[in-house]
Design an enzyme around this catalytic site. Structure first.
Site, short mmCIF file in Angstrom:
data_model
loop_
_atom_site.label_atom_id
_atom_site.label_comp_id
_atom_site.label_asym_id
_atom_site.label_seq_id
_atom_site.Cartn_x
_atom_site.Cartn_y
_atom_site.Cartn_z
N CYS A 130 93.99 66.93 67.39
CA CYS A 130 94.61 65.78 66.44
C CYS A 130 94.15 64.32 67.11
O CYS A 130 93.70 63.40 66.39
CB CYS A 130 95.79 65.92 66.08
SG CYS A 130 96.89 66.31 67.33
N HIS A 242 100.23 59.41 65.84
CA HIS A 242 99.76 59.41 67.19
C HIS A 242 99.10 57.94 67.35
O HIS A 242 98.30 57.48 66.65
CB HIS A 242 98.45 60.37 67.52
CG HIS A 242 99.12 61.85 67.82
ND1 HIS A 242 100.27 62.31 67.58
CD2 HIS A 242 98.48 62.93 67.82
CE1 HIS A 242 100.42 63.38 67.81
NE2 HIS A 242 99.32 64.03 68.01
#
Length: 346
Positions: A130, A242
């Site tokens: 990711c 993130h």
């Protein structure tokens, strides 16, 4: 018959997000199956305005589907992806199990869409880590324009990257601190509430972690093996989203304004960057969005051809679920999957 698709790992964070995105993007599927482990048989998951009951992974007939979106962890993927492929389906796998296999394409459609056609060797396509997915979306336009020599990345990764239990741990620890009943760490080695942990994954002999190694290996595979990368991955007390501070040394000159103009027009990127008006993006603001957000583009004063910028993305979306669905869409657009019709939803 229209496209038939199955989601393995249907009850997990990413699995549920896969159903949301398939619905939101109106993916042309006549049949959609929810697959999970035996203990989840009969559990229900939402797919738009429908409710799907989970089937048992070990009993499901994968010859009934065209594409399988796999999000069940590396061990399950290693065992089941070849079995599913042998049944005739194409597997798009979210785990790390197949990413560095030379016969399995590793794909972010905005970066290397043509690579999907390498599926024929094993009928498996890998989704990157990711944190890598959002990084390469931001790096690719710069590399195409002038070339990238070196990248230094520090990540600020949310707990959702470690699963639902990790999210629960952050929530319970945060509540506990305020009532003097703080739960001990279980998912993480150290307390995550009101803290940061400079370790994601396992330490390797060179002092880096396997999470950090994933990022540089995957970036090299998808963009250019000549790019040199150094990575520090940090877990932060954020539920979803993130963030990355990215330092790039280019092979030639490019001003911050030129980089902003380039990134603004690049696929998958949303540039929100105006220091005069305090315009920049935080992970909280990116939750639920499809884009990779870039902010704070500026000159790296420590090197001649350097840039620094901030990259943020919803890791459950672009980092996992959205990217997998985009790969499936790419297969559809290239005629690999050929639905004869699309059944309208009631």
């Amino acid at each position: 018959m229209g496209t038939r698709i199955a989601v393995v790992g249907a009850t997990g964070n990413v699995g549920r997000e896969l159903f949301n995105i398939l619905d939101e993007r109106l993916f042309p599927a006549d049949e959609v199956y929810a697959i999970a482990s035996r203990r989840s048989i009969g559990k229900e998951v939402a797919y738009g305005d429908r409710t799907l009951k989970c089937h048992d992974l070990e009993q499901f007939d994968f010859s009934k589907v065209d594409v399988v979106l796999m999000s069940a962890g590396g061990k399950v993927s290693k065992e089941w992806c070849p079995k599913i492929a042998a049944a005739g389906a194409i597997v798009i796998d979210n785990s790390s199990a197949w990413r560095m296999d030379k016969d399995v394409p590793l794909v972010v459609p905005e970066v290397n869409a043509d690579a999907v056609m390498g599926y024929t060797k094993k009928r498996i396509i890998a989704n990157p880590n990711c944190s890598t997915a959002q990084l390469v979306v931001a790096l690719k336009p710069l590399h195409d324009a002038v070339g990238i020599k070196r990248v230094v990345v520090s990540t600020y990764q949310s707990v959702s990257g470690a699963g639902k239990e990790a999210m629960d741990e952050l929530w319970n620890q945060t509540k506990g601190i305020f009532v003097n009943d703080e739960p001990a760490p279980v998912v993480f080695e150290k307390e995550i509430a009101f803290n940061v942990i400079p370790k994601i994954g396992s330490f390797l002999p060179d002092g880096y972690t396997d999470e950090e190694a994933k990022m540089w290996n995957e970036t090299k595979k998808m963009i250019d093996p000549a790019i040199q990368l150094s990575v520090t991955c940090v877990r932060v007390p954020v539920f979803v989203g993130h963030s990355e501070a990215v330092h790039v040394e280019l092979n030639g000159p490019m001003s911050a304004k030129e980089a902003q103009a380039l990134l603004r027009e690049s696929p998958g990127i949303m540039l929100l960057d105006d220091p005069s008006k305090d315009v920049y993006v935080t992970p909280k603001e990116c939750v639920g969005d499809w884009a990779t957000f870039v902010s704070r583009v500026r000159k790296d004063v420590s090197t001649e051809n350097g840039l620094v910028f901030w990259v943020v993305s919803d890791n459950l979306r672009k980092g996992a679920a959205l990217n997998a669905v985009q790969i499936a869409e790419e297969l559809l657009n290239r005629g690999v999957i050929k639905p004869e019709k699309v059944t309208a939803r009631a």
